[in-house]
Scaffold this active site. Structure first.
Site, PDB file in Angstrom:
ATOM      1  N   GLY A 572       0.801  -1.210   0.000  1.00 33.51           N
ATOM      2  CA  GLY A 572       0.000   0.000   0.000  1.00 33.51           C
ATOM      3  C   GLY A 572       0.836   1.263   0.000  1.00 33.51           C
ATOM      4  O   GLY A 572       1.971   1.288   0.494  1.00 33.51           O
ATOM      5  N   ILE A 573       0.293   2.314  -0.589  1.00 30.74           N
ATOM      6  CA  ILE A 573       0.934   3.632  -0.552  1.00 30.74           C
ATOM      7  C   ILE A 573       0.484   4.309   0.734  1.00 30.74           C
ATOM      8  O   ILE A 573      -0.704   4.531   0.945  1.00 30.74           O
ATOM      9  CB  ILE A 573       0.542   4.465  -1.780  1.00 30.74           C
ATOM     10  CG1 ILE A 573       0.971   3.740  -3.065  1.00 30.74           C
ATOM     11  CG2 ILE A 573       1.166   5.853  -1.719  1.00 30.74           C
ATOM     12  CD1 ILE A 573       0.477   4.404  -4.331  1.00 30.74           C
ATOM     13  N   HIS A 574       1.432   4.664   1.571  1.00 32.69           N
ATOM     14  CA  HIS A 574       1.117   5.162   2.916  1.00 32.69           C
ATOM     15  C   HIS A 574       1.499   6.632   3.049  1.00 32.69           C
ATOM     16  O   HIS A 574       2.537   7.051   2.545  1.00 32.69           O
ATOM     17  CB  HIS A 574       1.888   4.341   3.944  1.00 32.69           C
ATOM     18  CG  HIS A 574       1.607   4.733   5.360  1.00 32.69           C
ATOM     19  ND1 HIS A 574       0.433   4.399   6.001  1.00 32.69           N
ATOM     20  CD2 HIS A 574       2.342   5.457   6.243  1.00 32.69           C
ATOM     21  CE1 HIS A 574       0.463   4.880   7.235  1.00 32.69           C
ATOM     22  NE2 HIS A 574       1.616   5.532   7.394  1.00 32.69           N
ATOM     23  N   PRO A 575       0.658   7.442   3.711  1.00 29.00           N
ATOM     24  CA  PRO A 575      -0.676   7.113   4.239  1.00 29.00           C
ATOM     25  C   PRO A 575      -1.758   7.536   3.253  1.00 29.00           C
ATOM     26  O   PRO A 575      -1.858   8.697   2.890  1.00 29.00           O
ATOM     27  CB  PRO A 575      -0.732   7.937   5.519  1.00 29.00           C
ATOM     28  CG  PRO A 575       0.114   9.148   5.210  1.00 29.00           C
ATOM     29  CD  PRO A 575       1.152   8.725   4.203  1.00 29.00           C
ATOM     30  N   GLN A 579      -5.076   2.398   0.664  1.00 30.07           N
ATOM     31  CA  GLN A 579      -4.238   1.296   1.120  1.00 30.07           C
ATOM     32  C   GLN A 579      -4.996   0.301   1.998  1.00 30.07           C
ATOM     33  O   GLN A 579      -4.559  -0.830   2.182  1.00 30.07           O
ATOM     34  CB  GLN A 579      -3.025   1.820   1.883  1.00 30.07           C
ATOM     35  CG  GLN A 579      -3.329   2.323   3.284  1.00 30.07           C
ATOM     36  CD  GLN A 579      -2.097   2.857   3.995  1.00 30.07           C
ATOM     37  OE1 GLN A 579      -1.925   4.050   4.139  1.00 30.07           O
ATOM     38  NE2 GLN A 579      -1.241   1.949   4.421  1.00 30.07           N
TER      39      GLN A 579
END
Length: 599
Positions: A572-575, A579
Site C-alpha cells: 500500500g501507498i502510505h498514508p 491502502q
C-alpha cells in the site's frame, strides 16, 4: 444457416474486410447467400418481384466462402445467411428484410440514386451524441447535430453538451467541492488556523462562478464541432418520414434535412410527481445549479443517487435539508452501503422522512415558503411541513415521445420510453441507431455514452468492429454467479449466496480526519469475491474521501482479473485511504466488532 469458420490471420482478415466493404459500397443491393438456402431463395424472389437487380454472392460456390461468412458476421453481428445490404445499410436476414418491406422501409432504402443532405444526423447534443458526431466527421463524413433544450417548467435551459456538463456531473461536483471547503474550514481550527467563527457562504457567488465555468465548456464544445466541420443547429429534431427530419428553432421556424443514417441521443429529463402544484412550485436538478437565490430550508423528494448527492452538498453548505423517501434508499445499490451513506448524511444534519410520499397539492404558504402535506406509505399517518424549496429527484424519463419515431417505425418501450437496440446500437429501423440514456438496458453513465458514440461512428464509417464493454453493476454480477455457476459445476445441491461469495470489509479512519476528531466509524471499505473463481474481486465499495478517484483505479484492476491474493500482495501507498484494500482481513461471517475508537 451457420458455418464452422476457419482461422484467419489478422492480415488476411483485414484484407477480406476491405474487400467486402468495397463490394457493399459499390452496389445498390448486395445479398450474401447460399444456393441451397430456402431463406436466401425467398429474399431473391422478393427483390426479383420488385424489379431490383442484386449483386449476389453465393458463399457455398466460392473458394473462401467460409472465411467471407466469418468476416461478414464480424461486420454485421449476424452469423447466418442471407445477409442483405441496401444502399450500404445492413437490413438483416430474411425475416428483417420482409419486415422492412411490409413497413415501407425497404422501398425507401431502394429509391433510385438516393442523395441526402448528410451522411449522419445526430439528434441530441449531449456527451454520447457529440462523441459520435465528432468521430464520424473525423472519418470524413458529412455530419449534423440537432440540439435544442426544452426549458424546464421553471424556465431553465442551457447550451450544448447535455446533462453532464450543464446540469449534472460537472456543476454537481463543483458544489460538492464548495461543501468540502466548508468542512475544511471547520477542521482547520483543530490544525491551528485561527479563522473567524462567522464564516458564511454566499450562494450567488458560487453559482456565478460555476456557471461561468460551464459556459466555458459550452464554448469549447462548440469550437470543437466547428473545427471538425460538424454542422451544429440549435433546433428541435422530429422525424416526418423515412430519412427526413424537421428542425424547429426557438422562434418556431422550420427547416427540413435528410440523412442516410440517424443517431438518437436525446437523453433523459427529470420526472415530476404528477400532483397539482409540482411543476409550478418545485424545482429539479435542471434548475438547482443555476438557481439565482439560496434555496434555504430544502425538502428533497426521492431516494436516488441524485437526491442524496444534492442533499449532501446542500447540507454541507449549511442549509437545513430533509429527504423524503417513499421506500428504499438507492434502489439497486448495495443496501449496506446505502444505509451507511444515510448514516453519514445524518451526521451532517440531514433529516430523513422514511416511508412518506407527497399526497396533495403543494400550496404556497407564507411568502417564500411552501407547505407540503405527505402521507405514510405504511398507514394513515399524515405529516405537514414548511420549506423554502422542494427539490424533486424521483427519477428521469427518456426524451423519445415527441421526436416522430412512430412515423418511421422505430420501436420504443411503451413503459420506459427507451429504445431497444441490438449490440451494435441499431434500432428496429436499420438506418436509425441510439446511444446513451435512451437505450434500453444501457448503463446510464456519461463515459459509457461517450464510448458508445465513438465506437458506433467507427463501426458505421471506419470499418471497425469494436463494441462497448463497460460497466457491469454488482447486482448483475451476483445474479450471474448465483444462477450459472451451479450448472457449470453440475452440483446436486443448490448453493446459498454465502457459499459462492466471500466478503471482506472494514471501517477505516482517514488520517486527515483524526486531528479534526471527525467520526472514526463512518468510512467503510468492502470487496466481494467469487469463491468459484480464485477469489476474483467482483464487487468493490468504498465510503470515504475521494471515493470516486479510488474506485477508478481499482476498476481497471478488476477488468484485468484482480483477486484477493493480488490485493494482499500489493504494498500500500502510505498514508492513503486506498491502502486499506491491501490489508482487508475481516470477513462478513466472522462476527467480529470492526468499530474503532476515536475522539
Amino acid at each position: 444457416m451457420s458455418a464452422a469458420y476457419p482461422r484467419l490471420s489478422s492480415a488476411a482478415r483485414e484484407e477480406l474486410r476491405r474487400r467486402l466493404l468495397g463490394l457493399i459500397e459499390g452496389h445498390r443491393v448486395v445479398i450474401f447467400s447460399k444456393s441451397y438456402c430456402p431463406h436466401s431463395a425467398r429474399v431473391k424472389e422478393l427483390f426479383s418481384s420488385l424489379g431490383v437487380d442484386c449483386n449476389i454472392l453465393e458463399l457455398d460456390q466460392v473458394d473462401d466462402g467460409a472465411s467471407v461468412q466469418e468476416v461478414l458476421s464480424e461486420i454485421t453481428n449476424q452469423r447466418t445467411v442471407p445477409s442483405i445490404f441496401v444502399n450500404k445499410v445492413h437490413v438483416g436476414g430474411c425475416d428483417r428484410t420482409f419486415q422492412a418491406h411490409q413497413s415501407g422501409v425497404l422501398q425507401k432504402l431502394l429509391q433510385e440514386d438516393p442523395t441526402y443532405d448528410y451522411d449522419l444526423i445526430v439528434i441530441g447534443g449531449g456527451s454520447g451524441g457529440l462523441s459520435c458526431a465528432q468521430e464520424a466527421a473525423a472519418l470524413g463524413r458529412r455530419v449534423m447535430v440537432l440540439d435544442l433544450v426544452v426549458p424546464s417548467p421553471q424556465g431553465t435551459s442551457w447550451g450544448v453538451a447535455g446533462t453532464c456538463v450543464n446540469v449534472g456531473c460537472v456543476p454537481k461536483k463543483l458544489m460538492h467541492q464548495a461543501a468540502l471547503l466548508g468542512q475544511a474550514l471547520t477542521d482547520s481550527r483543530k490544525f491551528g488556523w485561527e479563522c473567524s467563527q462567522q464564516v458564511k457562504h454566499n450562494w450567488e457567488t458560487m453559482t456565478e462562478a460555476i456557471q461561468k465555468h460551464v459556459g466555458s465548456l459550452n464554448r469549447s464544445y462548440q469550437r470543437a464541432l466547428r473545427e471538425k466541420a460538424v454542422a451544429y443547429v440549435n433546433s428541435y429534431g422530429e422525424f416526418v418520414e423515412h430519412h427526413k427530419i424537421k428542425a424547429t428553432n426557438g422562434k418556431g421556424q422550420e427547416t427540413y434535412y435528410t440523412a442516410a443514417k440517424f443517431v438518437i441521443a436525446t437523453g433523459e429529463r427529470p420526472r415530476y410527481l404528477g400532483i397539482q402544484g409540482d411543476k409550478e412550485y418545485c424545482i429539479t436538478s435542471d434548475d438547482l445549479f443555476s438557481l439565482p437565490y439560496c434555496p434555504g430550508a430544502t425538502l428533497v423528494v426521492g431516494a436516488s443517487s441524485v437526491a442524496l448527492e444534492c442533499a449532501g452538498f446542500l447540507a454541507g453548505l449549511g442549509l437545513e435539508v430533509t429527504v423524503m423517501v417513499s421506500s428504499q434508499l438507492l434502489r439497486g445499490f448495495d443496501q449496506e452501503m446505502a444505509e451507511k451513506v444515510a448514516s453519514s448524511m445524518q451526521q451532517l444534519g440531514v433529516r430523513f422522512l422514511r416511508k412518506f410520499v407527497p399526497l396533495q397539492q403543494l400550496e404556497k404558504g407564507s411568502p417564500g415558503k411552501l407547505k407540503v402535506v405527505a402521507k405514510s406509505t405504511e398507514g394513515t399517518e399524515m405529516i405537514e411541513g414548511l420549506y423554502n424549496t422542494v427539490l424533486l429527484a424521483i427519477g428521469r424519463d427518456s426524451c423519445t415521445k415527441k421526436i416522430g419515431l412512430e412515423k418511421i417505425g422505430v420501436k420504443v418501450n411503451e413503459k420506459t420510453g427507451k429504445i431497444p437496440v441490438n449490440d451494435v446500437e441499431q434500432s428496429s429501423v436499420p438506418y436509425v441507431y441510439a446511444v446513451g440514456d435512451v437505450v434500453e438496458g444501457q448503463t446510464e453513465l456519461t463515459p459509457v455514452a461517450v464510448q458508445a458514440g465513438r465506437l458506433l461512428a467507427r463501426r458505421l464509417f471506419g470499418g471497425r468492429l469494436e463494441k462497448v464493454t463497460g460497466t457491469v453493476q454488482l447486482v448483475q454480477k451476483l445474479s450471474s454467479l448465483y444462477k450459472e455457476e451451479p450448472v457449470k459445476r453440475r452440483s446436486p445441491w443448490t448453493p446459498t449466496l454465502a457459499s459462492l461469495l466471500q466478503v471482506y470489509h472494514t471501517l477505516f479512519w482517514p488520517l486527515e480526519w483524526t486531528v479534526a476528531c471527525r467520526d472514526s466509524n463512518t468510512c467503510y471499505a468492502k470487496i466481494i469475491c467469487s469463491k468459484l473463481d480464485n477469489d476474483r474481486v467482483i464487487g468493490f465499495h468504498v465510503l470515504g474521501p475521494k471515493a470516486g478517484e479510488i474506485t477508478q483505479g481499482f476498476a481497471a484492476a478488476m477488468k484485468c482479473g484482480l483477486t484477493k491474493q493480488l490485493l494482499d500482495d500489493t504494498i500500500g501507498i502510505h498514508p492513503t485511504c486506498a491502502q486499506v484494500f491491501t490489508t482487508l482481513e475481516t470477513t462478513k461471517s466472522s462476527g467480529l466488532d470492526i468499530t474503532q475508537k476515536g475522539c
